[in-house]
Design a protein around this motif. Structure first.
Motif, mmCIF file in Angstrom:
data_model
loop_
_atom_site.group_PDB
_atom_site.id
_atom_site.type_symbol
_atom_site.label_atom_id
_atom_site.label_comp_id
_atom_site.label_asym_id
_atom_site.label_seq_id
_atom_site.Cartn_x
_atom_site.Cartn_y
_atom_site.Cartn_z
ATOM 1 N N ALA A 127 0.488 -1.100 -0.459
ATOM 2 C CA ALA A 127 0.171 -0.137 -0.048
ATOM 3 C C ALA A 127 0.942 1.426 0.265
ATOM 4 O O ALA A 127 0.513 2.182 -0.332
ATOM 5 N N ALA A 128 2.148 1.674 0.700
ATOM 6 C CA ALA A 128 2.902 2.122 0.450
ATOM 7 C C ALA A 128 3.082 2.794 -1.093
ATOM 8 O O ALA A 128 3.677 4.274 -1.076
ATOM 9 N N GLY A 129 2.836 2.248 -1.722
ATOM 10 C CA GLY A 129 2.962 1.853 -3.386
ATOM 11 C C GLY A 129 1.830 3.071 -4.089
ATOM 12 O O GLY A 129 1.496 3.587 -5.176
ATOM 13 N N MET A 130 0.642 3.578 -3.269
ATOM 14 C CA MET A 130 -0.266 4.223 -3.659
ATOM 15 C C MET A 130 0.621 5.136 -4.492
ATOM 16 O O MET A 130 0.897 6.197 -3.623
ATOM 17 N N ARG A 131 -0.437 6.144 -5.358
ATOM 18 C CA ARG A 131 -0.365 7.602 -5.831
ATOM 19 C C ARG A 131 -1.108 8.399 -5.073
ATOM 20 O O ARG A 131 -2.235 8.191 -4.571
ATOM 21 N N SER A 132 -0.998 9.823 -6.314
ATOM 22 C CA SER A 132 -2.334 10.551 -5.419
ATOM 23 C C SER A 132 -3.578 10.497 -5.857
ATOM 24 O O SER A 132 -3.500 9.780 -7.426
ATOM 25 N N PRO A 133 -5.012 11.253 -5.261
ATOM 26 C CA PRO A 133 -5.732 10.435 -5.924
ATOM 27 C C PRO A 133 -6.078 11.487 -7.074
ATOM 28 O O PRO A 133 -6.830 11.163 -8.455
ATOM 29 N N ASP A 134 -5.815 12.455 -7.616
ATOM 30 C CA ASP A 134 -5.575 12.887 -9.108
ATOM 31 C C ASP A 134 -4.969 11.797 -10.145
ATOM 32 O O ASP A 134 -5.466 12.118 -10.939
ATOM 33 N N CYS A 148 0.079 -0.223 -12.741
ATOM 34 C CA CYS A 148 -1.245 -2.005 -13.193
ATOM 35 C C CYS A 148 -1.024 -2.351 -11.097
ATOM 36 O O CYS A 148 0.028 -2.854 -10.139
ATOM 37 N N ILE A 149 -1.647 -3.272 -10.790
ATOM 38 C CA ILE A 149 -2.359 -3.845 -9.799
ATOM 39 C C ILE A 149 -2.594 -5.028 -9.956
ATOM 40 O O ILE A 149 -2.728 -5.500 -11.095
ATOM 41 N N ALA A 150 -1.967 -6.198 -9.062
ATOM 42 C CA ALA A 150 -1.943 -7.401 -9.065
ATOM 43 C C ALA A 150 -2.456 -7.892 -8.094
ATOM 44 O O ALA A 150 -2.543 -7.153 -6.615
ATOM 45 N N VAL A 151 -3.772 -9.118 -8.250
ATOM 46 C CA VAL A 151 -4.423 -8.825 -6.939
ATOM 47 C C VAL A 151 -4.416 -11.309 -6.716
ATOM 48 O O VAL A 151 -4.344 -10.712 -7.931
ATOM 49 N N GLU A 152 -4.135 -11.499 -5.974
ATOM 50 C CA GLU A 152 -3.537 -13.154 -5.424
ATOM 51 C C GLU A 152 -4.866 -13.822 -5.814
ATOM 52 O O GLU A 152 -5.273 -14.308 -4.892
ATOM 53 N N THR A 153 -5.197 -13.965 -6.850
ATOM 54 C CA THR A 153 -6.146 -14.688 -6.980
ATOM 55 C C THR A 153 -5.763 -16.418 -7.852
ATOM 56 O O THR A 153 -6.761 -17.350 -6.999
ATOM 57 N N THR A 154 -5.246 -16.113 -8.155
ATOM 58 C CA THR A 154 -4.321 -17.114 -9.022
ATOM 59 C C THR A 154 -3.274 -17.963 -8.740
ATOM 60 O O THR A 154 -3.108 -18.819 -9.504
ATOM 61 N N LEU A 155 -2.338 -16.642 -8.915
ATOM 62 C CA LEU A 155 -1.143 -17.116 -8.489
ATOM 63 C C LEU A 155 -0.933 -16.030 -6.908
ATOM 64 O O LEU A 155 -1.116 -14.746 -6.691
ATOM 65 N N ASP A 156 0.515 -16.587 -6.841
ATOM 66 C CA ASP A 156 1.010 -15.693 -5.860
ATOM 67 C C ASP A 156 1.342 -15.061 -5.623
ATOM 68 O O ASP A 156 2.120 -14.726 -6.476
ATOM 69 N N LEU A 205 1.908 -2.765 -7.198
ATOM 70 C CA LEU A 205 1.100 -2.970 -5.966
ATOM 71 C C LEU A 205 0.389 -4.756 -6.249
ATOM 72 O O LEU A 205 -0.457 -4.914 -7.295
ATOM 73 N N VAL A 206 0.451 -5.548 -5.151
ATOM 74 C CA VAL A 206 0.108 -6.087 -5.023
ATOM 75 C C VAL A 206 -0.816 -6.936 -4.472
ATOM 76 O O VAL A 206 -0.822 -6.043 -2.817
ATOM 77 N N LEU A 207 -2.278 -6.761 -4.106
ATOM 78 C CA LEU A 207 -2.790 -6.660 -2.719
ATOM 79 C C LEU A 207 -3.667 -8.588 -3.399
ATOM 80 O O LEU A 207 -3.674 -9.067 -3.374
ATOM 81 N N SER A 208 -4.590 -8.590 -1.938
ATOM 82 C CA SER A 208 -4.534 -10.487 -1.585
ATOM 83 C C SER A 208 -6.130 -10.208 -2.411
ATOM 84 O O SER A 208 -6.501 -11.487 -3.208
ATOM 85 N N ASN A 209 -7.279 -9.262 -2.009
ATOM 86 C CA ASN A 209 -8.113 -9.725 -2.918
ATOM 87 C C ASN A 209 -9.492 -8.411 -2.894
ATOM 88 O O ASN A 209 -8.780 -7.914 -2.889
ATOM 89 N N HIS A 210 -10.318 -8.547 -3.572
ATOM 90 C CA HIS A 210 -11.154 -7.878 -3.898
ATOM 91 C C HIS A 210 -11.714 -7.313 -3.187
ATOM 92 O O HIS A 210 -11.473 -5.785 -3.296
ATOM 93 N N GLY A 211 -11.730 -6.927 -1.925
ATOM 94 C CA GLY A 211 -11.824 -6.462 -0.810
ATOM 95 C C GLY A 211 -10.794 -5.194 -0.791
ATOM 96 O O GLY A 211 -11.138 -3.847 -0.488
ATOM 97 N N ILE A 241 -8.418 -4.203 -3.105
ATOM 98 C CA ILE A 241 -8.623 -3.424 -4.061
ATOM 99 C C ILE A 241 -10.253 -2.573 -3.930
ATOM 100 O O ILE A 241 -9.763 -1.294 -4.531
ATOM 101 N N LEU A 242 -10.970 -3.272 -3.303
ATOM 102 C CA LEU A 242 -12.255 -2.182 -2.693
ATOM 103 C C LEU A 242 -11.723 -0.864 -1.924
ATOM 104 O O LEU A 242 -12.152 0.678 -2.408
ATOM 105 N N GLN A 243 -11.255 -1.221 -1.317
ATOM 106 C CA GLN A 243 -10.441 -0.134 -0.376
ATOM 107 C C GLN A 243 -9.798 1.077 -0.953
ATOM 108 O O GLN A 243 -9.147 1.674 -0.414
ATOM 109 N N TYR A 244 -8.572 0.442 -1.855
ATOM 110 C CA TYR A 244 -7.680 1.262 -2.537
ATOM 111 C C TYR A 244 -8.047 2.462 -3.339
ATOM 112 O O TYR A 244 -8.149 3.689 -3.119
ATOM 113 N N PHE A 245 -9.092 1.764 -4.204
ATOM 114 C CA PHE A 245 -9.914 3.412 -4.537
ATOM 115 C C PHE A 245 -10.777 3.649 -3.784
ATOM 116 O O PHE A 245 -11.036 5.312 -3.877
ATOM 117 N N MET A 246 -11.465 3.264 -2.789
ATOM 118 C CA MET A 246 -12.114 4.413 -1.862
ATOM 119 C C MET A 246 -11.402 4.738 -1.440
ATOM 120 O O MET A 246 -11.678 6.612 -0.601
#
Length: 228
Positions: free
Chosen positions: A5-12, A193-201, A210-216, A218-223
């Motif tokens: 999450a430290a890799g997040m960018r500006s909201p703009d 690019c955000i990657a989610v660990e659905t099929t590969l770790d 940025l690597v996230l664990s699940n869809h929850g 991802i939603l929190q990232y965008f929120m």
């Protein structure tokens, strides 16, 4: 670039979001793998699920040819390949389609914030229609399937085509992927690019920003960026 999450960018930064389908929106990769294992097994190829999953994002033709090359087996003719592909689709389309829990919520949230969306997949459009309900397809402003490009993932063409259709600027765009070939395609197109660990770790996803664990997550990232 940080993979947390430290890799997040500006909201703009976020104005466009481009999603892979299989393994991101549709929980379909195990079905794809089972269908290909059955079809290629008839050709004498003994494959594991990982043999299929590591090629996720490539077109069906490219992935099959790559498997034949890797296993040192003579490539099928064009006619043989078409017959194999049709049999694979027949097996796959008899399986029950599933959408990841949380995927619909992500799309609805982004649309509600005025974000333009694209679906960028190595699957055929018939597979998109089979897998994705109409209300979810309706969220996307552009759909790029394998018929719409000459070179599939990991080439950047699928994402570049989606950027063109959206009228997007890569500087304000995010791709969401789950596999190395898709990550390469997105990065080569100049996307964050955000990657989610659905099929590969995460060990297979280190090309993403940025690597996230699940869809929850991802939603929190965008929120976190798009609260109004």
């Amino acid at each position: 670039m940080n993979k947390t999450a430290a890799g997040m960018r500006s909201p703009d930064f976020i104005k466009f979001v481009l999603f892979d389908m299989d393994g991101v929106i549709a929980d379909s990769m195990k079905n794809h793998a089972a269908a290909w294992i059955a079809v290629l097994g008839e050709k004498g190829l003994s494959l594991s699920e990982h043999d299929i999953l590591k090629r996720e994002g490539m077109s069906g033709e490219a992935s099959v040819m790559d498997i034949f090359n890797e296993k040192g087996v003579e490539l099928p003719s064009r006619g043989e390949f078409r017959a194999m592909m049709e049999k694979k689709h027949d097996i796959f389309e008899r399986m029950t389609p599933r959408i990841y829990p949380g995927a619909r919520e992500i799309l609805v949230f982004l649309k509600g914030r005025g974000i333009r969306l694209a679906l960028v997949t190595g699957s055929l459009y018939r597979t998109v229609n089979h897998m994705i309900p109409g209300d979810i397809i309706g969220c996307f402003d552009a759909v790029v399937s394998s018929e719409k490009v000459e070179r599939g993932k990991p080439d950047p063409e699928p994402y570049l085509k989606a950027i063109e259709h959206l009228g997007a600027d890569p500087e304000f765009s995010v791709a969401v992927e789950n596999a190395p070939m898709g990550i390469l395609s997105a990065k080569r197109a100049g996307l964050y690019c955000i990657a989610v660990e659905t099929t590969l770790d995460k060990n297979h996803l280190d090309g993403a920003d940025l690597v996230l664990s699940n869809h929850g997550e991802i939603l929190q990232y965008f929120m976190n960026f798009l609260k109004m």
